[in-house]
Write a protein that holds these residues in place. Structure first.
Motif, PDB file in Angstrom:
ATOM      1  N   ARG A   1      -4.579   3.190  -1.450  1.00 15.90           N
ATOM      2  CA  ARG A   1      -4.701   2.783  -0.044  1.00 15.90           C
ATOM      3  C   ARG A   1      -6.146   2.545   0.365  1.00 15.90           C
ATOM      4  N   ARG A   2      -7.084   3.135  -0.355  1.00 17.89           N
ATOM      5  CA  ARG A   2      -8.484   2.837  -0.045  1.00 17.89           C
ATOM      6  C   ARG A   2      -8.887   1.491  -0.649  1.00 17.89           C
TER       7      ARG A   2
ATOM      8  N   PHE B   1      -2.945  -3.071  11.448  1.00 25.21           N
ATOM      9  CA  PHE B   1      -1.577  -3.080  11.970  1.00 25.21           C
ATOM     10  C   PHE B   1      -1.424  -4.063  13.136  1.00 25.21           C
TER      11      PHE B   1
ATOM     12  N   PRO C   1      -1.328   7.061  -4.797  1.00 23.55           N
ATOM     13  CA  PRO C   1      -1.209   6.321  -3.533  1.00 23.55           C
ATOM     14  C   PRO C   1      -2.456   6.432  -2.651  1.00 23.55           C
ATOM     15  N   LEU C   2      -3.148   7.562  -2.700  1.00 23.03           N
ATOM     16  CA  LEU C   2      -4.308   7.733  -1.812  1.00 23.03           C
ATOM     17  C   LEU C   2      -5.462   6.836  -2.251  1.00 23.03           C
TER      18      LEU C   2
ATOM     19  N   ARG D   1     -12.976  -0.289  10.737  1.00 26.21           N
ATOM     20  CA  ARG D   1     -12.600   1.025  10.200  1.00 26.21           C
ATOM     21  C   ARG D   1     -11.968   0.865   8.821  1.00 26.21           C
ATOM     22  N   THR D   2     -11.119  -0.158   8.696  1.00 28.50           N
ATOM     23  CA  THR D   2     -10.476  -0.405   7.401  1.00 28.50           C
ATOM     24  C   THR D   2     -11.511  -0.805   6.350  1.00 28.50           C
TER      25      THR D   2
ATOM     26  N   THR E   1      -4.650   0.329  16.501  1.00 33.18           N
ATOM     27  CA  THR E   1      -4.291   1.752  16.425  1.00 33.18           C
ATOM     28  C   THR E   1      -5.560   2.591  16.339  1.00 33.18           C
ATOM     29  N   LEU E   2      -6.377   2.510  17.395  1.00 33.29           N
ATOM     30  CA  LEU E   2      -7.563   3.375  17.394  1.00 33.29           C
ATOM     31  C   LEU E   2      -7.119   4.804  17.681  1.00 33.29           C
TER      32      LEU E   2
ATOM     33  N   MET F   1      -5.330  -1.845   5.429  1.00 36.04           N
ATOM     34  CA  MET F   1      -4.299  -2.453   6.267  1.00 36.04           C
ATOM     35  C   MET F   1      -4.721  -2.440   7.733  1.00 36.04           C
TER      36      MET F   1
ATOM     37  N   VAL G   1     -13.104   9.009  10.224  1.00 31.29           N
ATOM     38  CA  VAL G   1     -11.844   9.276   9.521  1.00 31.29           C
ATOM     39  C   VAL G   1     -11.824   8.497   8.198  1.00 31.29           C
ATOM     40  N   ALA G   2     -12.350   7.268   8.255  1.00 29.88           N
ATOM     41  CA  ALA G   2     -12.354   6.438   7.041  1.00 29.88           C
ATOM     42  C   ALA G   2     -13.528   6.771   6.136  1.00 29.88           C
TER      43      ALA G   2
ATOM     44  N   THR H   1     -13.470   1.769   4.014  1.00 28.28           N
ATOM     45  CA  THR H   1     -12.993   2.376   2.767  1.00 28.28           C
ATOM     46  C   THR H   1     -13.341   1.489   1.570  1.00 28.28           C
TER      47      THR H   1
ATOM     48  N   ASN I   1       0.834  -1.211   0.000  1.00 32.24           N
ATOM     49  CA  ASN I   1       0.000   0.000   0.000  1.00 32.24           C
ATOM     50  C   ASN I   1       0.870   1.264   0.000  1.00 32.24           C
TER      51      ASN I   1
END
Lengths: 273, 265
Positions: A118-119, A125, A114-115, A183-184, A129-130, A123, A141-142, A187, A92
């Motif tokens: 990434r959608r 992690f 790239p933007l 969240r991922t 990573t909230l 990913m 955010v997403a 997108t 990504n």
């Protein structure tokens, strides 16, 4: 020991319910290395061609050539420091290769926005990573539109739909990691990159996340899952790639590596047959 | 206690030497509590006297009516360059600190002085340019260091959060916004607090100086208020320029977070 070894994702047999929680014998992990197939139903999602990534004069990845298929769980495994996470981050474009090419559905990643990429390539992690705030804040955010989509995302990962107002720091590790997956998913990705997502979770939470993800693969999503836990590899992998010291293991090394862990004989050596 | 000297505002050489008694008190405390700071205290005091005498001598030339105004502006440039170098030394972990500090301080000095002189708040002459620019640079220096160090700390400590935002398809600008905001708030809040406490908790230097020099308190207050607002504006401008400029340095053009030396990712 051939650093230029081309090792396509090793084919494993299809997962069946009977496989759940059962470490498969290593011989069944192995299949004939597939030939190049970049078109048709077997077109790889990602192709790595002779990819080297150098950082601080060290080759973190050394002339890696491999492929990852669609609609299945490809596991990327190997000892700590082998370059698994780095390879995942190239998918990504959180990192870029020093030399070599990464193709996404046949197109050079370097030529893609790239933007937008990434959608399409989400990913999760290693650690949850909230972001600060509630789950709703995180999901915004997403997907700023929110509403029903946010509730659906919670339900998709098995969390109650009325948790949108819940602060992220009140969740357990497993719940937080599922919220990160939700969240991922907001997108609308077609590929999921899972970077040792269960490393900090207990076994029950690990199994929940594994089942959620393998379920997504059954619906056609491509999943690339980094893991150094070979019992996990046995549970979830449709195909696997073994990395050793920044390069793709030869078939013999991969067999020895997978056999070593599955049989609980400690870390595998380089005694390729 | 020394009412006569306060009314004239004059400190002679004897007075200066007498004031060293206060440094002696500090040294005594250091000895008593075994702080091992005696040498530092003496060295700092000697340096302060020598530096101030040197600056006083230069200022006497710069402020002389016969010297062209350009010399004052040159002095301002010198202050900005020196401050940028100080920032680089105080924030060694910050990449490209010197050019960023030069740009931020230069911008803050230009903008604030333009407002002060453009609106006719102070008359444009050597007597105003040099001390006002000194207030801007001196106060902006501290907040610039805070902003720069905070940005680097935020992006090091919260690297995984920033990358999680990037991984959701956010641009580097959007992904960095919460951390830049935090750094900027940290840099600005002390000055806001100082502005709130002014007069109640402490009497600021400019006002004290004016009153000691025999100026009427109301006039001293008006000057001081204008100077405080000048400092607020300068601190905001320079911190914002540093935080935003630095955050941009931490990303590549294709929205990747560069590896910082402190980073563990």
């Amino acid at each position: 020991m051939n650093p230029t070894a081309s090792a396509p994702a090793t084919g494993l047999r299809a997962r069946t319910p009977a496989d759940e929680g059962v470490a498969r014998p290593v011989d069944e992990h192995r299949a004939e290395p597939g030939g190049p197939a970049e078109a048709g139903p077997d077109e790889p999602v990602f192709s790595f061609r002779d990819v080297t990534l150098r950082f601080d004069a060290t080759d973190v990845l050394d002339r890696v050539t491999c492929r990852f298929g669609d609609g299945c769980v490809s596991v990327l495994t190997g000892p700590s420091g082998a370059g698994k996470t780095t390879l995942l981050r190239l998918c990504n474009r959180l990192d870029v290769p020093t030399t070599g090419t990464v193709l996404f559905r046949g197109r050079d990643l370097a030529t893609l926005d790239p933007l937008a990429l990434r959608r399409r390539v989400g990913m999760v992690f290693q650690r949850p990573t909230l972001f600060p705030g509630t789950l709703g804040d995180n999901f915004a955010v997403a997907a700023p539109a929110g509403g029903r989509a946010h509730e659906d995302a919670l339900e998709a990962v098995g969390l109650p739909a009325d948790w949108l107002d819940r602060p992220g720091d009140q969740l357990s590790g497993g719940e937080a990691q599922r919220a990160c997956l939700a969240r991922t998913l907001l997108t609308g990705p077609e590929v999921l990159l899972m970077d040792e997502p269960t490393a900090s979770l207990d076994f029950a939470a690990t199994r929940t996340l594994e089942e959620l993800t393998t379920g997504l693969a059954r619906t056609g999503m491509a999943v690339i899952w980094v893991s150094h836990d070979l019992s996990q590899v046995a549970r979830i992998a449709d195909t696997s790639v073994v990395l050793l010291e920044g390069r793709v293991a030869t078939d013999g090394e991969a067999t020895a590596y997978l056999a070593g862990s599955v049989r609980h004989e400690g870390p595998p050596g380089g005694e390729a047959p | 206690m020394t009412a006569t000297s306060v009314t004239t505002g004059y400190v002679g050489w004897v007075g200066l030497v007498a004031s060293l008694a206060l440094v002696g008190m500090a040294v005594a405390i250091s000895l008593w509590q075994r702080l091992d700071l005696e040498r530092s205290l003496v060295w700092a005091s000697v340096r302060a006297i020598v530096q101030l005498l040197a600056v006083g001598a230069v200022l006497a030339v710069v402020l002389s009516p016969r010297v062209p105004l350009a010399v004052s502006w040159l002095w301002v440039v010198f202050m900005v360059v020196f401050a940028a170098e100080t920032i680089r030394r105080r924030a060694p972990e910050v990449p490209r600190a010197r050019p960023l500090a030069l740009a931020s301080l230069g911008l803050a000095t230009a903008v604030t002085l333009l407002v002060l002189f453009g609106l006719g708040i102070f008359p444009l002459d050597a007597r105003t340019i040099v001390p006002l620019a000194g207030m801007v640079v001196g106060n902006a220096l501290t907040s610039t260091v805070v902003a720069a160090r905070r940005v680097v700390a935020e992006f090091s400590d919260k690297r995984s959060e920033v990358e999680a935002r990037l991984a959701l398809g956010l641009s580097s600008r959007d992904a960095s916004r919460p951390y830049v905001r935090d750094a900027l708030r940290t840099a600005m809040i002390p000055q806001i607090e100082a502005t709130k406490a002014v007069g109640l908790v402490f009497l600021p230097g400019a006002m004290t100086g004016l009153i000691l020099a025999g100026e009427k308190p109301l006039q001293a207050v008006l000057v001081q208020a204008a100077v405080m607002f000048l400092i607020l504006g300068a601190v905001a401008t320079t911190s914002a320029a540093m935080s935003i400029g630095l955050a941009r340095q931490l990303f590549t053009a294709d929205h990747r977070l560069v590896r910082l030396s402190r980073a563990t990712g």
